[in-house]
Design a protein around this motif. Structure first.
Motif, mmCIF file in Angstrom:
data_model
loop_
_atom_site.group_PDB
_atom_site.id
_atom_site.type_symbol
_atom_site.label_atom_id
_atom_site.label_comp_id
_atom_site.label_asym_id
_atom_site.label_seq_id
_atom_site.Cartn_x
_atom_site.Cartn_y
_atom_site.Cartn_z
ATOM 1 N N VAL A 45 0.834 -1.209 0.000
ATOM 2 C CA VAL A 45 0.000 0.000 0.000
ATOM 3 C C VAL A 45 0.863 1.251 0.000
ATOM 4 N N ALA A 46 1.858 1.279 0.875
ATOM 5 C CA ALA A 46 2.736 2.441 0.959
ATOM 6 C C ALA A 46 3.572 2.589 -0.303
ATOM 7 N N GLU A 47 3.993 1.467 -0.876
ATOM 8 C CA GLU A 47 4.790 1.517 -2.104
ATOM 9 C C GLU A 47 3.979 2.075 -3.254
ATOM 10 N N ALA A 48 2.714 1.688 -3.332
ATOM 11 C CA ALA A 48 1.844 2.226 -4.383
ATOM 12 C C ALA A 48 1.657 3.727 -4.223
ATOM 13 N N ALA A 49 1.488 4.164 -2.966
ATOM 14 C CA ALA A 49 1.320 5.599 -2.702
ATOM 15 C C ALA A 49 2.602 6.362 -3.025
ATOM 16 N N ARG A 50 3.734 5.749 -2.734
ATOM 17 C CA ARG A 50 5.024 6.406 -2.997
ATOM 18 C C ARG A 50 5.274 6.586 -4.484
ATOM 19 N N THR A 51 5.070 5.519 -5.242
ATOM 20 C CA THR A 51 5.373 5.563 -6.672
ATOM 21 C C THR A 51 4.348 6.360 -7.469
ATOM 22 N N ALA A 52 3.192 6.613 -6.872
ATOM 23 C CA ALA A 52 2.165 7.398 -7.582
ATOM 24 C C ALA A 52 2.505 8.883 -7.620
ATOM 25 N N LYS A 53 3.400 9.315 -6.745
ATOM 26 C CA LYS A 53 3.766 10.727 -6.680
ATOM 27 C C LYS A 53 4.943 11.030 -7.602
ATOM 28 N N LYS A 54 4.824 12.144 -8.348
ATOM 29 C CA LYS A 54 5.929 12.553 -9.209
ATOM 30 C C LYS A 54 7.094 13.084 -8.382
ATOM 31 N N GLU A 55 6.778 13.840 -7.329
ATOM 32 C CA GLU A 55 7.820 14.379 -6.467
ATOM 33 C C GLU A 55 8.022 13.442 -5.284
ATOM 34 N N ARG A 56 9.099 12.709 -5.312
ATOM 35 C CA ARG A 56 9.419 11.820 -4.198
ATOM 36 C C ARG A 56 10.927 11.844 -3.969
ATOM 37 N N GLU B 89 0.145 15.629 17.748
ATOM 38 C CA GLU B 89 0.100 14.243 18.219
ATOM 39 C C GLU B 89 -0.350 13.366 17.051
ATOM 40 N N THR B 90 0.341 12.265 16.806
ATOM 41 C CA THR B 90 0.054 11.434 15.631
ATOM 42 C C THR B 90 -0.370 10.003 15.980
ATOM 43 N N ARG B 91 -0.513 9.687 17.254
ATOM 44 C CA ARG B 91 -0.898 8.327 17.630
ATOM 45 C C ARG B 91 -2.203 7.938 16.922
ATOM 46 N N GLY B 92 -2.226 6.754 16.294
ATOM 47 C CA GLY B 92 -3.423 6.278 15.604
ATOM 48 C C GLY B 92 -3.531 6.719 14.161
ATOM 49 N N ARG B 93 -2.584 7.519 13.686
ATOM 50 C CA ARG B 93 -2.651 8.019 12.308
ATOM 51 C C ARG B 93 -2.283 6.921 11.328
ATOM 52 N N GLU B 94 -3.122 6.717 10.290
ATOM 53 C CA GLU B 94 -2.806 5.731 9.255
ATOM 54 C C GLU B 94 -1.792 6.312 8.285
ATOM 55 N N LEU B 95 -0.910 5.462 7.778
ATOM 56 C CA LEU B 95 0.101 5.906 6.830
ATOM 57 C C LEU B 95 -0.403 5.735 5.402
ATOM 58 N N LEU B 96 -0.385 6.822 4.646
ATOM 59 C CA LEU B 96 -0.853 6.799 3.257
ATOM 60 C C LEU B 96 0.250 7.215 2.321
#
Length: 414
Positions: A208-219, A407-414
């Protein structure tokens, strides 16, 4: 079960089971990488007395070996973070492990001080970069409710590698004379080469994270983490890392000297003291991880900043010659100084989007390392007592930095 699943598992070690088979392999790879990173790093401090005698080094030259490693490791950490966003977490993990392995082994063949300094600097590139790639990889496989403790267990590998290096050091220096033993210590750093092969065959980036990463032009863009929407986050995250690591390096560098010269304590550096310190460190990493999930990221940083500063005061009050007391205080020292680091992996990962996560983590943590590494040198002019006070200032900076971060506890990574 993957990182986005919502079914709650309340059994012991649920954080590990809910990673899924791919996530568990990623965890093993990151844990092994960071543990062996620690093992290779500790070969220098453990063998430094023998190296100093062999080459006839001055105190400044011996210190330069350690300082160079830390400064260059900061550069390596920033570069690896960018690389992890561009080519992926796993490929970067392989590169960094291979780099610190190769140059650790080469240190054992150094014919002179200058060559050793160069090899140690190049080893620092891999040493600094492994954490950024491994922490991001595991964080992206973890469920939000378990992320703090999961990444903290990766962090605890530092204590495991440290303990392993002490055991190997004891054996090696018992078998060989110091003139050859320090070289053998560096040669044992070849062990991580086997891990590179295992990671290459068995570990993949989180889908999931890899798909989100590669979908962005600026990375993998340093400029990206300084854009208006992330500038505040980057500034205060770097300030947090600076305060925590400045306090840590000040204590780690000057506390032994302070206790030996000012308080007349002879137990520092002995096997018993190291055993208390390392066991405290391991339990601190794990406990800190659980607390970040229970209390939240910011409250945990605040708690251990206060405890670490309090320990500074406690150590300045130790009576002269009270070796037994300082021996047992090694445990809370290792506990507190390590527990505060447990939150970094999860907290920094949650502050940045997938396409800039490695860059953000690598830059903020390692800029803090680079600046924090200068604290011991600066306070050296103040004397050991002044250094202790300056260490407390570092933890105060960390507390102030928390005011500018969410505070970021519980935040999902996208």
């Amino acid at each position: 079960m993957n990182a986005t699943a919502t079914t709650e598992d309340t059994r012991p070690f649920a954080w590990f089971r809910t990673l899924g088979s791919r996530g568990r392999r990623a965890f093993i790879g990151a844990f092994g990488g960071y543990g062996l990173d620690s093992f290779d790093y500790q070969t220098l401090p453990l063998g430094l007395a023998a190296i100093t005698a062999y080459y006839g080094l001055s105190g400044g030259e011996a210190g330069l070996l350690g300082t160079t490693t830390l400064v260059v490791s900061a550069i390596g950490g920033i570069g690896a973070g960018v690389l992890a966003d561009r080519i992926g977490r796993v490929r970067t993990l392989q590169i960094t492990i291979a780099m610190y392995t190769i140059f650790t082994v080469l240190c054992g063949f150094a014919p002179n001080f200058e060559t050793l300094l160069v090899f140690r600097a190049l080893q620092g590139l891999g040493f600094g970069g492994e954490w950024a790639a491994g922490a991001a990889l595991v964080a992206e496989y973890s469920q939000a409710r378990y992320r703090g403790r999961t990444v903290a267990f990766v962090q605890s590998a530092w204590a495991v590698g440290w303990a392993l290096s002490v055991v190997v050091y004891t054996v090696v220096f018992s078998v060989w004379s110091p003139d050859i033993a320090w070289r053998v210590m560096f040669w044992t750093g070849v062990i991580p080469a086997l891990l590179v092969l295992w990671v290459r065959r068995n570990v993949q980036d989180a889908p999931v994270a890899e798909a989100a990463r590669t979908a962005k032009k600026e990375r993998g863009s340093l400029a990206g983490i300084f854009k208006p929407d992330l500038l505040r986050t980057t500034f205060f995250a770097a300030l947090l890392a600076t305060g925590v690591q400045g306090g840590y390096y000040t204590l780690a560098t000057w506390l032994p000297s302070y206790l030996k010269t000012t308080r007349g304590l002879t137990v520092i550096g002995t096997g018993g003291y190291l055993a208390f310190l390392i066991s405290g460190a391991f339990i601190g990493y794990v406990t800190g991880g659980y607390l970040t999930d229970i209390l939240g990221r910011k409250k945990t940083f605040l708690l251990f900043s206060v405890l670490s500063a309090g320990l500074i005061i406690a150590y300045t009050q130790i009576p002269e010659g009270a070796n037994t007391l300082v021996l047992f205080l090694g445990f809370p020292l290792g506990f507190s100084m390590s527990a505060i680091f447990s939150g970094f992996g999860a907290f920094l990962a949650e502050l940045y989007p997938s396409a800039l996560r490695g860059t953000g983590q690598g830059f903020t943590y390692n800029l803090g390392r680079a600046i924090g590494a200068t604290f011991p040198a600066v306070v050296g002019f103040l004397g050991a007592g002044g250094a202790m006070v300056f260490g407390a200032v570092g933890y105060g900076i960390a507390v102030l930095a928390l005011l500018g971060l969410p505070e970021t506890r519980g935040r999902e990574l996208l």
